[in-house]
Design an enzyme around this catalytic site. Structure first.
Site, PDB file in Angstrom:
ATOM      1  N   ASP A  45       0.832  -1.202   0.000  1.00  0.00           N
ATOM      2  CA  ASP A  45       0.000   0.000   0.000  1.00  0.00           C
ATOM      3  C   ASP A  45       0.868   1.254   0.000  1.00  0.00           C
ATOM      4  OD1 ASP A  45       0.859  -0.126   2.623  1.00  0.00           O
ATOM      5  OD2 ASP A  45      -1.147  -0.227   3.509  1.00  0.00           O
ATOM      6  N   SER A  46       2.197   1.052   0.046  1.00  0.00           N
ATOM      7  CA  SER A  46       3.137   2.155  -0.199  1.00  0.00           C
ATOM      8  C   SER A  46       2.870   2.815  -1.546  1.00  0.00           C
ATOM      9  CB  SER A  46       4.577   1.632  -0.158  1.00  0.00           C
ATOM     10  OG  SER A  46       4.723   0.468  -0.962  1.00  0.00           O
ATOM     11  N   ASP A  84      -0.688  -6.265   0.120  1.00  0.00           N
ATOM     12  CA  ASP A  84      -1.198  -5.630   1.335  1.00  0.00           C
ATOM     13  C   ASP A  84      -2.718  -5.576   1.326  1.00  0.00           C
ATOM     14  OD1 ASP A  84       0.942  -4.944   2.982  1.00  0.00           O
ATOM     15  OD2 ASP A  84       1.376  -3.109   1.877  1.00  0.00           O
ATOM     16  N   LYS A 112      -0.812  -9.466   3.353  1.00  0.00           N
ATOM     17  CA  LYS A 112      -0.074  -8.900   4.487  1.00  0.00           C
ATOM     18  C   LYS A 112      -0.990  -7.953   5.243  1.00  0.00           C
ATOM     19  CE  LYS A 112       3.411  -5.825   4.008  1.00  0.00           C
ATOM     20  NZ  LYS A 112       2.941  -4.671   4.820  1.00  0.00           N
ATOM     21  N   GLU A 114      -1.314  -5.489   8.970  1.00  0.00           N
ATOM     22  CA  GLU A 114      -0.549  -4.796  10.002  1.00  0.00           C
ATOM     23  C   GLU A 114      -1.254  -4.890  11.347  1.00  0.00           C
ATOM     24  OE1 GLU A 114       0.085  -0.734   8.882  1.00  0.00           O
ATOM     25  OE2 GLU A 114       0.949  -1.235   6.933  1.00  0.00           O
ATOM     26  N   GLU A 181       9.311  -3.786  10.743  1.00  0.00           N
ATOM     27  CA  GLU A 181       9.709  -2.489  10.193  1.00  0.00           C
ATOM     28  C   GLU A 181      10.157  -1.529  11.290  1.00  0.00           C
ATOM     29  OE1 GLU A 181       8.084   1.091   7.256  1.00  0.00           O
ATOM     30  OE2 GLU A 181       6.944  -0.771   7.430  1.00  0.00           O
TER      31      GLU A 181
END
Length: 264
Positions: A45-46, A84, A112, A114, A181
């Site tokens: 999602d960067s 993501d 993925k 978070e 991270e």
């Protein structure tokens, strides 16, 4: 070329063979990365920041991720492809399952997400329904408004113990990979050694099983602030393919990330 699988990465961990991974968002770069030997890619999602020009990852939608996942899959048909689930795409286990199905249909091998122990039920539900999960701990960019910015996480005994506890909980729930991270090297080492699953670091020193970089950081084309952990491999090589090969070689040998890219 044989497809890369979770089992491939598990063997890397067992053999203590570091591996390089990278973000990819389109067909052309995915093909280039695959041609040069990168076998694990993330549609992150960067892309909200690097591709769309937002100031955070929060505006990214599941449809955005699915679109870019399909493009990357066409460029790298045999890579292990992570995607993501973006902000608010997995607030409940049911929502996570629906959105995971969308990105898996687009070509992802794994999603993925978070977060820590609060995700245990979601991870269990997804893995029971044949959706492999990669966890993400430490600096989790979707939580930028809670953290008050992009800061190193897990400093101090209490914070470090909490992250280790989260990592073990995600693994026990069925997560098959973990991204760490922006955490101190010492904590990254503790977590990597405590887990049976492979750990991929970004800003976590050279002690994790693998490394990931945002491709724009690896090529020095990120506007504005450049993270401490980033290295411009294109500046040293002058050629994108050579830059990819150097990135892989430095990760595999443990040269990158160096002390100058690490936190304590």
């Amino acid at each position: 070329m044989k497809p890369t699988t979770i089992a491939s990465l598990q063997k890397c961990k067992q053999d203590k063979k570091r591996f390089a991974t990278i973000t990819a968002y389109d067909y052309s770069f995915a093909k280039l990365f695959a041609d040069e030997g990168i076998n694990v890619m993330l549609v992150g999602d960067s892309l909200g920041m690097t591709v769309q020009g937002h100031d955070s990852t929060l505006p990214v939608t599941v449809a955005d991720i699915a679109y870019h996942t399909a493009a990357v899959r066409r460029g790298a048909p045999n890579c292990l492809l992570l995607a993501d689930l973006p902000f608010m795409a997995y607030a409940t286990p049911e929502q996570a399952f629906e959105n995971a199905a969308t990105v898996m249909r687009a070509g992802a091998n794994m999603v993925k997400i978070e977060g820590g122990e609060w995700l245990v039920e979601t991870v269990q539900m997804l893995t029971e329904r044949a959706v492999p999960v990669c966890g993400h701990l430490g600096l989790t960019p979707q939580s930028v408004n809670i953290f008050g910015g992009y800061k190193v996480q897990g400093r101090g005994d209490e914070a470090g113990d909490r992250l280790l506890s989260d990592a073990l909980a995600l693994e026990a729930a069925g997560a098959q990979l973990l991204v760490l991270e922006c955490v101190p090297v010492e904590l990254a080492k503790r977590i990597t050694e405590a887990l049976a699953i492979p750990v991929i670091g970004i800003g976590a020193g050279n002690v994790t099983d693998g490394q990931i970089l945002v491709m724009h950081d690896a090529f020095g084309i990120t506007g504005g602030h450049i993270p401490k952990f980033a290295k411009n491999f294109l500046a040293e090589t002058g050629d994108i393919r050579a830059a990819v090969r150097q990135y892989m070689a430095e990760v595999e040998s443990g040269v990158y990330p160096g002390e100058e890219h690490s936190f304590h």
